[in-house]
Design an enzyme around this catalytic site. Sequence first.
Site, PDB file in Angstrom:
ATOM      1  N   GLY A 242       0.822  -1.212   0.000  1.00 20.84           N
ATOM      2  CA  GLY A 242       0.000   0.000   0.000  1.00 20.84           C
ATOM      3  C   GLY A 242       0.846   1.247   0.000  1.00 20.84           C
TER       4      GLY A 242
ATOM      5  N   LYS B 284      -0.266  -7.335  -3.980  1.00 17.28           N
ATOM      6  CA  LYS B 284       0.067  -8.733  -3.697  1.00 17.28           C
ATOM      7  C   LYS B 284       0.750  -9.357  -4.893  1.00 17.28           C
ATOM      8  CE  LYS B 284      -3.765  -8.978  -0.665  1.00 17.28           C
ATOM      9  NZ  LYS B 284      -5.202  -9.044  -0.826  1.00 17.28           N
ATOM     10  N   ASP B 285       2.050  -9.308  -4.931  1.00 17.50           N
ATOM     11  CA  ASP B 285       2.753  -9.912  -6.047  1.00 17.50           C
ATOM     12  C   ASP B 285       4.006 -10.604  -5.556  1.00 17.50           C
ATOM     13  OD1 ASP B 285       1.184  -9.291  -8.396  1.00 17.50           O
ATOM     14  OD2 ASP B 285       1.567  -7.218  -7.845  1.00 17.50           O
TER      15      ASP B 285
ATOM     16  N   GLY C 166       6.575  -3.365   2.980  1.00 18.43           N
ATOM     17  CA  GLY C 166       6.210  -3.880   4.291  1.00 18.43           C
ATOM     18  C   GLY C 166       6.600  -5.334   4.440  1.00 18.43           C
ATOM     19  N   ASP C 167       5.954  -6.006   5.345  1.00 18.95           N
ATOM     20  CA  ASP C 167       6.320  -7.359   5.695  1.00 18.95           C
ATOM     21  C   ASP C 167       6.334  -8.302   4.495  1.00 18.95           C
ATOM     22  OD1 ASP C 167       7.053  -8.454   8.325  1.00 18.95           O
ATOM     23  OD2 ASP C 167       5.554  -9.985   7.818  1.00 18.95           O
TER      24      ASP C 167
ATOM     25  N   THR D 150       6.448  -7.586   1.215  1.00 19.60           N
ATOM     26  CA  THR D 150       7.444  -7.175   0.228  1.00 19.60           C
ATOM     27  C   THR D 150       8.848  -7.540   0.709  1.00 19.60           C
ATOM     28  OG1 THR D 150       6.003  -5.350  -0.425  1.00 19.60           O
ATOM     29  CG2 THR D 150       8.314  -5.192  -1.072  1.00 19.60           C
TER      30      THR D 150
ATOM     31  N   ASP E 103       1.421   2.067   9.534  1.00 16.14           N
ATOM     32  CA  ASP E 103       0.925   1.773  10.875  1.00 16.14           C
ATOM     33  C   ASP E 103       2.020   1.812  11.940  1.00 16.14           C
ATOM     34  OD1 ASP E 103      -1.699   1.440  10.090  1.00 16.14           O
ATOM     35  OD2 ASP E 103      -1.465  -0.689   9.686  1.00 16.14           O
TER      36      ASP E 103
ATOM     37  N   GLY F 198      -5.289   0.860  11.311  1.00 21.50           N
ATOM     38  CA  GLY F 198      -4.669   0.097  12.395  1.00 21.50           C
ATOM     39  C   GLY F 198      -5.341  -1.244  12.576  1.00 21.50           C
TER      40      GLY F 198
ATOM     41  N   GLU G 226      -9.287   0.495  13.299  1.00 22.00           N
ATOM     42  CA  GLU G 226     -10.178  -0.421  12.567  1.00 22.00           C
ATOM     43  C   GLU G 226     -10.132  -1.848  13.108  1.00 22.00           C
ATOM     44  OE1 GLU G 226      -8.970  -0.714   8.413  1.00 22.00           O
ATOM     45  OE2 GLU G 226      -6.884  -0.395   8.971  1.00 22.00           O
TER      46      GLU G 226
END
Lengths: 365, 365, 365, 365
Positions: free
Chosen positions: C15, C78-79, C118-119, C121, C143, C186, C238
């Site tokens: 994102g 998502k790749d 992020g995680d 990737t 976050d 979050g 959230e």
Amino acid sequence: MKNGIKKIGVLTGGGDCPGLNAVIRGVTRTAILKYGLEVIGYKFGYKGLYNNDYMPLTLQRVSGIGHIGGTILYSSNKDNLFDYTVEESGKKVKKDVSDVAVQNLNKEKVDALIIIGGDGTLTSARDFARKGVKIIGVPKTIDNDLHATDTTFGFNSAVNVATEALDRLHTTAASHHRVMILEVMGRNAGWIALESGFAGSADVILIPEIEYDIEKIVEKIKDRENRGKLFSIIVVAEGAKPKGGKVVVKKTVDDSPDPIRLGGIGNKLAYDLEKYVNNHEIRCTVLGHTQRGGITSTFDRILATRYGVKAVELLAENRFGNMVSLQGRKMTYVHLENVIGSQKMVDPKGELVETAKSIGISFGD
Amino acid sequence: MKNGIKKIGVLTGGGDCPGLNAVIRGVTRTAILKYGLEVIGYKFGYKGLYNNDYMPLTLQRVSGIGHIGGTILYSSNKDNLFDYTVEESGKKVKKDVSDVAVQNLNKEKVDALIIIGGDGTLTSARDFARKGVKIIGVPKTIDNDLHATDTTFGFNSAVNVATEALDRLHTTAASHHRVMILEVMGRNAGWIALESGFAGSADVILIPEIEYDIEKIVEKIKDRENRGKLFSIIVVAEGAKPKGGKVVVKKTVDDSPDPIRLGGIGNKLAYDLEKYVNNHEIRCTVLGHTQRGGITSTFDRILATRYGVKAVELLAENRFGNMVSLQGRKMTYVHLENVIGSQKMVDPKGELVETAKSIGISFGD
Amino acid sequence: MKNGIKKIGVLTGGGDCPGLNAVIRGVTRTAILKYGLEVIGYKFGYKGLYNNDYMPLTLQRVSGIGHIGGTILYSSNKDNLFDYTVEESGKKVKKDVSDVAVQNLNKEKVDALIIIGGDGTLTSARDFARKGVKIIGVPKTIDNDLHATDTTFGFNSAVNVATEALDRLHTTAASHHRVMILEVMGRNAGWIALESGFAGSADVILIPEIEYDIEKIVEKIKDRENRGKLFSIIVVAEGAKPKGGKVVVKKTVDDSPDPIRLGGIGNKLAYDLEKYVNNHEIRCTVLGHTQRGGITSTFDRILATRYGVKAVELLAENRFGNMVSLQGRKMTYVHLENVIGSQKMVDPKGELVETAKSIGISFGD
Amino acid sequence: MKNGIKKIGVLTGGGDCPGLNAVIRGVTRTAILKYGLEVIGYKFGYKGLYNNDYMPLTLQRVSGIGHIGGTILYSSNKDNLFDYTVEESGKKVKKDVSDVAVQNLNKEKVDALIIIGGDGTLTSARDFARKGVKIIGVPKTIDNDLHATDTTFGFNSAVNVATEALDRLHTTAASHHRVMILEVMGRNAGWIALESGFAGSADVILIPEIEYDIEKIVEKIKDRENRGKLFSIIVVAEGAKPKGGKVVVKKTVDDSPDPIRLGGIGNKLAYDLEKYVNNHEIRCTVLGHTQRGGITSTFDRILATRYGVKAVELLAENRFGNMVSLQGRKMTYVHLENVIGSQKMVDPKGELVETAKSIGISFGD
């Protein structure tokens, strides 16, 4: 509190700074809600302590102030009660009136003081601590130049204002192919210039810690021209200095039709650059007092609140004579005896300066 | 277009102003999407027209520029092709080179020009119209001081910046009980000072249209004191004048250690007030170039786009020689012959000034 | 570089997040200006690496992007090339296509990769490192929930947006005596809710790390009423959960005239509170995607640039397979093998939560 | 006042709106400073008039409120004293209690009322005027949909918030090639969607005045794709409608694990578009209450103050029963009998819509 503290006083000293009200709110809410204390605020810093001039700090009084700049307690710049100017038999004399302050504390049954201020204010705080007053200090310097704590509140807000000004100057500079100079705060330490210059994509950053060579600045402007960039942005701390040179910032008055004349490093630089750079207009803006006020940034609101809450906790833990200190991500404390006069300067070889140089920012050296 | 126009040129002249890019975008998109025209932009105003220096304006080129200050076409301040400085046999001489511009238009087959600028720029536009060039003018004055249109783009953005500065100064002024002076743009007309002073809750507004009496300002400061308000905010247009007085704004240089000296009405006022007001510190901030740039306000983005689109529509309607004009809520036009040299000043007896006085704002009169 | 690296690639995954462009700019400028490298950017994260779809990153290309949100390299969510969906004989199958990526790197003579994400990737980044690709990772999580670094860029910008929304809701809540709920990002960690709630003077902060009891929230609202405060502000991550409860956030569709129905914890809470609180209107706002974009904050611009510059330095120092990490005020690194899957949650007993409680903020526990 | 008015009351009715406090401040300062009146403010609109629940409005009380959203007098949404719900013998009945209000005015010797509100509130104002109460109305509609005045305060602030949200969504949309939908206020009139869409460079603007055809929206998205623009921004007024269709905006509750379900036109559109657009993710954000509050824009501060000052002037001129009205640049008045129920809608053939279409914005028609 278990240690018998029932009533505390708060005061703010020195120049105003975004976050002061958040500290006051944090202190007041914690003192009342968590410890059931009574809280008063002395007005105009130490002057209020001397004149016993205060206001009650209630939940109602501190409601809605957390994001607002300035200080609801007012502040004054130079009021050292240990060397205070009083009138005696019609003459102004300097004397130590700190005992009057102590008597006022006793009269109002104020058990402890939280004192928010910079180097001068905290020096007096230390001196009151030496006299046995229960003191906790909270550091305040918009310039972020205090060695005993990692980051001070107000700094992020000031950097935001300066960066926004740089963002604005960019579009005008680019449209007119100008060299734009922005003078920001920083008499001794260049943190505001460094961080705002970094964030605001300045081409040149001039700070007190690195004397500049005007020919290096010209070189940078020419380099940019050669790459098709026909404008340049320079941010300069008010305390920046040319190599070997000495800048006298003063205000003079004469009898000519324009009696006020002001000189600062930004305008001096604009004048000096004109001798070297004749294909661009050069303009200087002095940001001045707009850096101090308005809405406190999110970052500073949180930081200031943490300082305020921790100050009350230190009182509860009997850690009198200490100053709240942020170290890494942790709120802790250092003794007031160890914090005075120790400034944190930008390291000319440090990571921030090196990083700025890596992306092509010149420091004029 | 039905009238045979296939290719148009655009140029921006004079000082930059938020909204120029929105006009350029509005012109370009309408010309391409609605009328299938080719569009080019001359660089640096008339200078580009003289040098035949231009860039193609495509949908891609104007994408994402609508909210950004400045002008992607660059601008230059003083380039009158009817009285242009050229070098001939090593000497600088002034001559009419407007025919070169017309030849360039013919060479590039540019059928019409949209010229965005202030009084000087539009005077040349009129003169080109007289020579038979198909011209539409778009008025640009950040000071909002053009008589032939109700509101110009850029003004709202500038007022926003000045108001935000006043908001900031308030918290510092209140904390330190200071008199804070903010000098804003407005050499001839005081609109920015008037509207920002109004919106930013200034206590005193000084504009060129109303000569001020310093004793009236002092009176206002004292009045506030008597009501417990120990600070005051003054906004002053750069062209404001004391009663009977004359302010010389100039930049002088001498050989003293601080060689640059700047005088403006804000600093003069601070100096003058010090003789009357000794219980407050007085500070002056000169807002300068930060008023011009950055992000264009929502209001100005819309207004500027409407000006740009209307300019193209006027071309389609064969209304050459006219300037786009906003009248009430309607976009219309006036002939360029009728707009030059007609400034819109603040009416000292008008509703805005009267309304400001009703809520207690002093104009120093 | 001395180690033979001449050309590097950059990609962004996951994102978008304010600061990505500042990282890209920092990487590109350092690589070109300091090390004379060639730089390319793969488009759409790993997808671009698979398709050999890239753009050259020049000084010109990264000019003026440092303060703009999003990523000029585009991103996709998502790749995973180690488990990638490809079409084979008309059917979609999952397979490991990482070798294609390695071949593309070889073909283009890309010596090393800087991977920002992020995680998910970074897991792939680690896997490429295991295959021998020279990789430096840069952590990205809006976050701020990554254990291996102290603060991630984008977080401060998101907190600013959420805080500004809370500032706005305050005036409406107070005018109408409402309970206002703001749902912020979050899913697993409550940092944005915690910091924005803190800065935005929320009365209740609900985070995934502390299950809430609705009766405690009601108690807080009633407490405020008793003190004359007839409105309350609740900020909810959230991923917050009621005690013992389970919130299913889903999107359902039916055949009714309003076919879309969305449920989230904020709206659920509003619904649940209505059973308890009948003297206030209750309103919920879901901040959504406006938290991600726009202008990057000053703080994040600096932080992101430092991450980017450090990534290049790590390449020069042969520290392949590491991720840049901020520890205290220092930029350093940790090995990619040690960073995956390790989330940093809000400590329910930590200083920030305790400080918030000290000033009277309820966490519903 | 010369006409014998010595004391006036002020009240605010309906939903809150940026600028209400500026009106209250303008009324209070003019009434006190210019006319020496006494001013009180009824709390919660007409409810306060019925309960004789008011606060004195002094210079001190209105100090510093001009730029703050909301209303210090509080407001309530539905309180028609001519058809008021009261309890009689344990049952709720509707009755005309306007005489109670008149008695309260007499009891407190309030000579005249300034009533700030929308259509509902002003209908009651007219009815009180018919009963002989000296009334001046001030129009309030954040939607700017009142026919009897050119522009209402609050609208510019709301457009600013919506535009800023669009600016934010742009960077995320562009990075992920998404279709981003923003739902803004505007149940009957589409002004906020129109102006924010215009200023925020939306590709599609959907308003109640123009029923949309979803295939036209899809066409626009495809057109952009063909030009290499792989994202689109849609702003939709909450009252927009598909062609021939009917949107039911409602809140339903059922027993499923996610008991709250909300539907609005923005989410419906996202759902519907998914059937046509499968190569982009589609996301909807509902801006909601953040459009109403916070800091009032410069434009609205000035406009609201002018409304407030003019209201007092109309009292001084005995122009009872009128509403303040802005016509062109002039503050004037219209009779309350002529303003009720007359909405100002966006003209689908008007200049603003045509201008938007000229630059390529689609209205889905």
